[in-house]
Design a protein around this motif. Structure first.
Motif, PDB file in Angstrom:
ATOM      1  N   SER A 387       5.869  22.865 -17.585  1.00 50.88           N
ATOM      2  CA  SER A 387       5.841  22.350 -18.954  1.00 50.88           C
ATOM      3  C   SER A 387       7.033  22.862 -19.755  1.00 50.88           C
ATOM      4  O   SER A 387       7.709  22.104 -20.451  1.00 50.88           O
ATOM      5  CB  SER A 387       4.538  22.753 -19.640  1.00 50.88           C
ATOM      6  OG  SER A 387       4.555  22.404 -21.011  1.00 50.88           O
ATOM      7  N   PHE A 388       7.284  24.149 -19.646  1.00 52.63           N
ATOM      8  CA  PHE A 388       8.382  24.769 -20.397  1.00 52.63           C
ATOM      9  C   PHE A 388       9.727  24.193 -19.968  1.00 52.63           C
ATOM     10  O   PHE A 388      10.548  23.795 -20.796  1.00 52.63           O
ATOM     11  CB  PHE A 388       8.328  26.281 -20.185  1.00 52.63           C
ATOM     12  CG  PHE A 388       9.348  27.061 -20.968  1.00 52.63           C
ATOM     13  CD1 PHE A 388       9.752  26.666 -22.245  1.00 52.63           C
ATOM     14  CD2 PHE A 388       9.894  28.223 -20.438  1.00 52.63           C
ATOM     15  CE1 PHE A 388      10.685  27.411 -22.966  1.00 52.63           C
ATOM     16  CE2 PHE A 388      10.815  28.973 -21.145  1.00 52.63           C
ATOM     17  CZ  PHE A 388      11.212  28.554 -22.407  1.00 52.63           C
ATOM     18  N   VAL A 389       9.959  24.119 -18.660  1.00 51.96           N
ATOM     19  CA  VAL A 389      11.239  23.606 -18.195  1.00 51.96           C
ATOM     20  C   VAL A 389      11.376  22.118 -18.506  1.00 51.96           C
ATOM     21  O   VAL A 389      12.478  21.618 -18.779  1.00 51.96           O
ATOM     22  CB  VAL A 389      11.442  23.886 -16.690  1.00 51.96           C
ATOM     23  CG1 VAL A 389      10.638  22.941 -15.812  1.00 51.96           C
ATOM     24  CG2 VAL A 389      12.928  23.803 -16.329  1.00 51.96           C
ATOM     25  N   GLY A 390      10.242  21.409 -18.529  1.00 53.08           N
ATOM     26  CA  GLY A 390      10.294  20.001 -18.921  1.00 53.08           C
ATOM     27  C   GLY A 390      10.776  19.831 -20.346  1.00 53.08           C
ATOM     28  O   GLY A 390      11.578  18.943 -20.650  1.00 53.08           O
ATOM     29  N   ASP A 391      10.287  20.691 -21.237  1.00 56.60           N
ATOM     30  CA  ASP A 391      10.739  20.638 -22.630  1.00 56.60           C
ATOM     31  C   ASP A 391      12.219  20.952 -22.740  1.00 56.60           C
ATOM     32  O   ASP A 391      12.954  20.330 -23.518  1.00 56.60           O
ATOM     33  CB  ASP A 391       9.942  21.628 -23.490  1.00 56.60           C
ATOM     34  CG  ASP A 391       8.536  21.139 -23.785  1.00 56.60           C
ATOM     35  OD1 ASP A 391       8.234  19.964 -23.498  1.00 56.60           O
ATOM     36  OD2 ASP A 391       7.739  21.938 -24.313  1.00 56.60           O
ATOM     37  N   PHE A 392      12.670  21.942 -21.943  1.00 58.57           N
ATOM     38  CA  PHE A 392      14.094  22.272 -21.997  1.00 58.57           C
ATOM     39  C   PHE A 392      14.943  21.127 -21.471  1.00 58.57           C
ATOM     40  O   PHE A 392      15.971  20.759 -22.084  1.00 58.57           O
ATOM     41  CB  PHE A 392      14.412  23.541 -21.204  1.00 58.57           C
ATOM     42  CG  PHE A 392      15.890  23.740 -21.052  1.00 58.57           C
ATOM     43  CD1 PHE A 392      16.653  24.187 -22.123  1.00 58.57           C
ATOM     44  CD2 PHE A 392      16.537  23.400 -19.873  1.00 58.57           C
ATOM     45  CE1 PHE A 392      18.032  24.309 -22.013  1.00 58.57           C
ATOM     46  CE2 PHE A 392      17.916  23.526 -19.752  1.00 58.57           C
ATOM     47  CZ  PHE A 392      18.667  23.981 -20.831  1.00 58.57           C
ATOM     48  N   LEU A 393      14.579  20.553 -20.337  1.00 49.14           N
ATOM     49  CA  LEU A 393      15.377  19.469 -19.760  1.00 49.14           C
ATOM     50  C   LEU A 393      15.425  18.262 -20.695  1.00 49.14           C
ATOM     51  O   LEU A 393      16.449  17.580 -20.785  1.00 49.14           O
ATOM     52  CB  LEU A 393      14.824  19.080 -18.397  1.00 49.14           C
ATOM     53  CG  LEU A 393      14.982  20.132 -17.295  1.00 49.14           C
ATOM     54  CD1 LEU A 393      14.207  19.737 -16.043  1.00 49.14           C
ATOM     55  CD2 LEU A 393      16.459  20.365 -16.966  1.00 49.14           C
ATOM     56  N   LYS A 394      14.333  18.016 -21.411  1.00 49.20           N
ATOM     57  CA  LYS A 394      14.312  16.937 -22.396  1.00 49.20           C
ATOM     58  C   LYS A 394      15.298  17.247 -23.527  1.00 49.20           C
ATOM     59  O   LYS A 394      16.073  16.372 -23.947  1.00 49.20           O
ATOM     60  CB  LYS A 394      12.903  16.769 -22.957  1.00 49.20           C
ATOM     61  CG  LYS A 394      12.746  15.682 -24.015  1.00 49.20           C
ATOM     62  CD  LYS A 394      11.273  15.522 -24.381  1.00 49.20           C
ATOM     63  CE  LYS A 394      11.072  14.414 -25.422  1.00 49.20           C
ATOM     64  NZ  LYS A 394      11.519  14.842 -26.759  1.00 49.20           N
ATOM     65  N   ALA A 395      15.295  18.493 -24.014  1.00 49.59           N
ATOM     66  CA  ALA A 395      16.215  18.886 -25.076  1.00 49.59           C
ATOM     67  C   ALA A 395      17.669  18.787 -24.606  1.00 49.59           C
ATOM     68  O   ALA A 395      18.541  18.309 -25.336  1.00 49.59           O
ATOM     69  CB  ALA A 395      15.904  20.304 -25.543  1.00 49.59           C
ATOM     70  N   ALA A 396      17.931  19.220 -23.379  1.00 50.32           N
ATOM     71  CA  ALA A 396      19.290  19.158 -22.845  1.00 50.32           C
ATOM     72  C   ALA A 396      19.773  17.716 -22.718  1.00 50.32           C
ATOM     73  O   ALA A 396      20.923  17.395 -23.032  1.00 50.32           O
ATOM     74  CB  ALA A 396      19.355  19.863 -21.486  1.00 50.32           C
ATOM     75  N   ARG A 485      13.842  24.155 -32.082  1.00 47.62           N
ATOM     76  CA  ARG A 485      13.384  23.280 -33.164  1.00 47.62           C
ATOM     77  C   ARG A 485      12.142  22.487 -32.752  1.00 47.62           C
ATOM     78  O   ARG A 485      11.192  22.359 -33.510  1.00 47.62           O
ATOM     79  CB  ARG A 485      14.522  22.341 -33.564  1.00 47.62           C
ATOM     80  CG  ARG A 485      14.257  21.533 -34.816  1.00 47.62           C
ATOM     81  CD  ARG A 485      15.521  20.899 -35.356  1.00 47.62           C
ATOM     82  NE  ARG A 485      16.109  19.925 -34.473  1.00 47.62           N
ATOM     83  CZ  ARG A 485      17.294  20.050 -33.890  1.00 47.62           C
ATOM     84  NH1 ARG A 485      18.029  21.135 -34.078  1.00 47.62           N
ATOM     85  NH2 ARG A 485      17.769  19.106 -33.108  1.00 47.62           N
ATOM     86  N   ASP A 486      12.145  21.987 -31.504  1.00 47.83           N
ATOM     87  CA  ASP A 486      11.065  21.109 -31.071  1.00 47.83           C
ATOM     88  C   ASP A 486       9.815  21.857 -30.601  1.00 47.83           C
ATOM     89  O   ASP A 486       8.704  21.356 -30.745  1.00 47.83           O
ATOM     90  CB  ASP A 486      11.562  20.199 -29.935  1.00 47.83           C
ATOM     91  CG  ASP A 486      12.580  19.175 -30.409  1.00 47.83           C
ATOM     92  OD1 ASP A 486      12.737  19.028 -31.631  1.00 47.83           O
ATOM     93  OD2 ASP A 486      13.223  18.551 -29.551  1.00 47.83           O
ATOM     94  N   ARG A 487       9.992  23.036 -30.023  1.00 53.46           N
ATOM     95  CA  ARG A 487       8.844  23.728 -29.394  1.00 53.46           C
ATOM     96  C   ARG A 487       8.370  24.960 -30.144  1.00 53.46           C
ATOM     97  O   ARG A 487       7.177  25.271 -30.127  1.00 53.46           O
ATOM     98  CB  ARG A 487       9.219  24.129 -27.964  1.00 53.46           C
ATOM     99  CG  ARG A 487       8.065  24.812 -27.226  1.00 53.46           C
ATOM    100  CD  ARG A 487       8.385  25.046 -25.770  1.00 53.46           C
ATOM    101  NE  ARG A 487       7.323  25.800 -25.107  1.00 53.46           N
ATOM    102  CZ  ARG A 487       6.669  25.413 -24.025  1.00 53.46           C
ATOM    103  NH1 ARG A 487       6.953  24.264 -23.448  1.00 53.46           N
ATOM    104  NH2 ARG A 487       5.745  26.185 -23.483  1.00 53.46           N
ATOM    105  N   PHE A 488       9.291  25.663 -30.836  1.00 54.10           N
ATOM    106  CA  PHE A 488       8.921  26.975 -31.358  1.00 54.10           C
ATOM    107  C   PHE A 488       8.896  27.089 -32.874  1.00 54.10           C
ATOM    108  O   PHE A 488       8.418  28.092 -33.398  1.00 54.10           O
ATOM    109  CB  PHE A 488       9.868  28.041 -30.791  1.00 54.10           C
ATOM    110  CG  PHE A 488       9.759  28.189 -29.303  1.00 54.10           C
ATOM    111  CD1 PHE A 488       8.680  28.830 -28.731  1.00 54.10           C
ATOM    112  CD2 PHE A 488      10.730  27.655 -28.468  1.00 54.10           C
ATOM    113  CE1 PHE A 488       8.564  28.953 -27.362  1.00 54.10           C
ATOM    114  CE2 PHE A 488      10.629  27.774 -27.094  1.00 54.10           C
ATOM    115  CZ  PHE A 488       9.545  28.420 -26.541  1.00 54.10           C
ATOM    116  N   GLU A 489       9.407  26.082 -33.593  1.00 53.19           N
ATOM    117  CA  GLU A 489       9.380  26.183 -35.051  1.00 53.19           C
ATOM    118  C   GLU A 489       7.984  25.869 -35.571  1.00 53.19           C
ATOM    119  O   GLU A 489       7.301  24.962 -35.091  1.00 53.19           O
ATOM    120  CB  GLU A 489      10.418  25.264 -35.682  1.00 53.19           C
ATOM    121  CG  GLU A 489      11.843  25.711 -35.379  1.00 53.19           C
ATOM    122  CD  GLU A 489      12.843  25.325 -36.447  1.00 53.19           C
ATOM    123  OE1 GLU A 489      12.486  25.300 -37.628  1.00 53.19           O
ATOM    124  OE2 GLU A 489      14.000  25.051 -36.075  1.00 53.19           O
TER     125      GLU A 489
END
Length: 490
Positions: A387-396, A485-489
């Motif tokens: 899940s975490f890496v999916g969020d990062f790859l989406k942001a990248a 911005r998308d996951r931690f704010e």
């Protein structure tokens, strides 16, 4: 330090276009349609823009490409730059268009006519990032004169400024990272690096510098072992941004080897001068902190960088040495040029012991093997959490920063087995990037979502990219800023 080009948003005055000097930039859609500003330029130039837009040359051009009309009739400008861009572009195309503006040169004032252009903030971001030039050590230059201005004419200046503000904060972080990564090692020593990070206190970042006696007391023996052959003292810099209440912080950890000869396992001479970029991971971490502090992010973020220099010396670490990590595991040093993972091992463990982060990302110019696998287009991405890496790859992907996930598996651990210690610091040539990630994973506590980014191929490039000149790219600042911005704010 390099400053951003002065970019201002001004109220559009259609009647004043004819008197604008320097270079005037307009946008024409792939189908040849134009906004009011471009139409006025077309009329002033007696349909020169229409003729260009109807040409095969324009039809075949990629979005974001541009064409020049020199010394146009009916205008005071030296040139009109016609950029091909949809009226409702993607963020990627808008940034490419902005980059095309700067790629054409910034030696004269540039006026962008965009009264109603969507994503004008992304256009401005592309302009600013591509205009970057690390010229601190070139004599002559512009003799201290400020760079020509970049002026963007729009109908709604307040909306344009609001759109650009968070992107400008991103740009500040990218430029900070590029400057750090481009600096020569005789200037950016471990001490100077730490002092520049202390400067982030002006933005509200809490900064703490851990010196060698404290690192010794903490048990960071693998980190200290890397730097023991250098005259520059090893340090760990801890940065904290508290903008999200009582939430557990998101953690960033960066490898900051300010110069890497390989130590006793010395690197070949050709190309060694580029090892000033071996602190690229720490540079990205620092840039992200500058970005989020500039835009006052509503998140809790901690960032730690291990600053060392890997040099050959009578006191330097040797192949065959056995060192104990802060965690307590022992490592036999098979190759002193595999030093980044030794730095990160202790800093990763310390980060978790002290801050108990909700998630953690480390960045390092770690292996040449990742360049063989992915070239200079993608960073190697490893994670223990889908899940975490999916969020990062989406942001990248949204930020056009290439990242590709590579596997982790216990099957690779056998390559790190060692005869006299708990592990070797290298696993041989096969799967070099993966075994490096497997080594680091041993210092990630169970239950901590973690991503390792091997940025050796993307942090510093011999040829320019869409948004950067050759040299340091600042890769990762935009992707991680978006992830925060998308996951931690809150």
């Amino acid at each position: 330090m390099t400053t951003l080009p002065q970019t201002t948003f001004e109220q559009m005055d259609i009647d004043g276009i004819a008197a604008i000097e320097g270079r005037v930039v307009i946008f024409v859609a792939p189908d040849g349609s134009m906004d009011a500003g471009a139409k006025r330029v077309d009329r002033l130039t007696k349909k020169a823009v229409s003729r260009l837009a109807g040409s095969k040359k324009f039809e075949d051009a990629e979005p974001g490409s541009s064409h020049m009309i020199g010394f146009p009739v009916g205008m005071a400008a030296e040139a009109v730059q016609v950029v091909k861009l949809s009226r409702k572009p993607t963020a990627s195309d808008a940034r490419k268009a902005g980059a095309a503006v700067s790629r054409a040169g910034t030696d004269t004032a540039v006026s962008v006519i965009a009264p109603t252009m969507a994503r004008i903030g992304d256009v401005a971001l592309g302009m600013v990032l591509r205009a970057y030039d690390f010229s601190a050590y070139r004599t002559g230059g512009n003799d201290g004169e400020p760079d020509p201005a970049l002026t963007v004419y729009v109908n709604d200046t307040d909306a344009a400024k609001a759109e650009y503000a968070p992107l400008e904060a991103q740009a500040q972080g990218v430029i900070f990272t590029r400057d750090l990564t481009n600096e020569p090692a005789n200037v950016l020593t471990t001490t100077e690096f730490a002092e520049r990070l202390v400067g982030l206190r002006e933005l509200g970042v809490e900064v703490e510098v851990l010196e060698e006696p404290e690192l010794e007391k903490l048990g960071m023996r693998t980190l200290l072992g890397v730097g023991q052959g250098s005259e520059s003292p090893s340090k760990v810099v801890v940065m904290q941004w508290n903008g999200g209440g009582d939430e557990a912080p998101f953690a960033l950890v960066g490898k900051g080897v300010v110069f890497d000869t390989g130590g006793i396992s010395i690197k070949p001479g050709p190309g060694m001068e580029e090892m000033t970029m071996d602190m690229g991971g720490a540079g990205v971490v620092s840039g992200v902190m500058k970005s989020i502090a500039t835009r006052k992010a509503k998140a809790n973020v901690v960032a730690l960088v291990g600053l060392v220099e890997n040099m050959p010396d009578g006191k330097a670490q040797r192949p065959g040495d056995v060192v104990k990590t802060m965690k307590g595991d022992t490592v036999e040093i098979i190759n002193t040029d595999a030093e980044g993972r030794l730095v990160l091992a202790d800093v990763l463990w310390y980060t978790q012991e002290r801050f108990k982060p909700s998630a953690m990302v480390d960045l390092a110019t770690l292996t040449g093997a990742v360049i063989i696998a992915l070239g200079h287009e993608n960073a190697g991405t490893f994670s223990n959490d889908d899940s975490f890496v999916g969020d990062f790859l989406k942001a990248a992907k949204e930020e056009d920063e290439g990242a590709w996930r590579l596997p982790l598996s216990p099957d690779y651990d056998r390559l790190l087995k060692n005869r006299i210690a708990d592990m070797s610091n290298i696993g041989g040539r096969p799967a070099g990037s993966i075994t490096a990630a497997q080594f680091l994973q041993r210092f990630v506590k169970e239950g901590t979502p973690w991503i390792h980014l091997d940025i050796a191929g993307v942090a510093y490039v011999a040829k320019g990219t869409t948004l950067s000149n050759k040299g340091a790219t600042g890769w990762g600042v935009r992707a991680l800023d978006r992830l925060i911005r998308d996951r931690f704010e809150v």
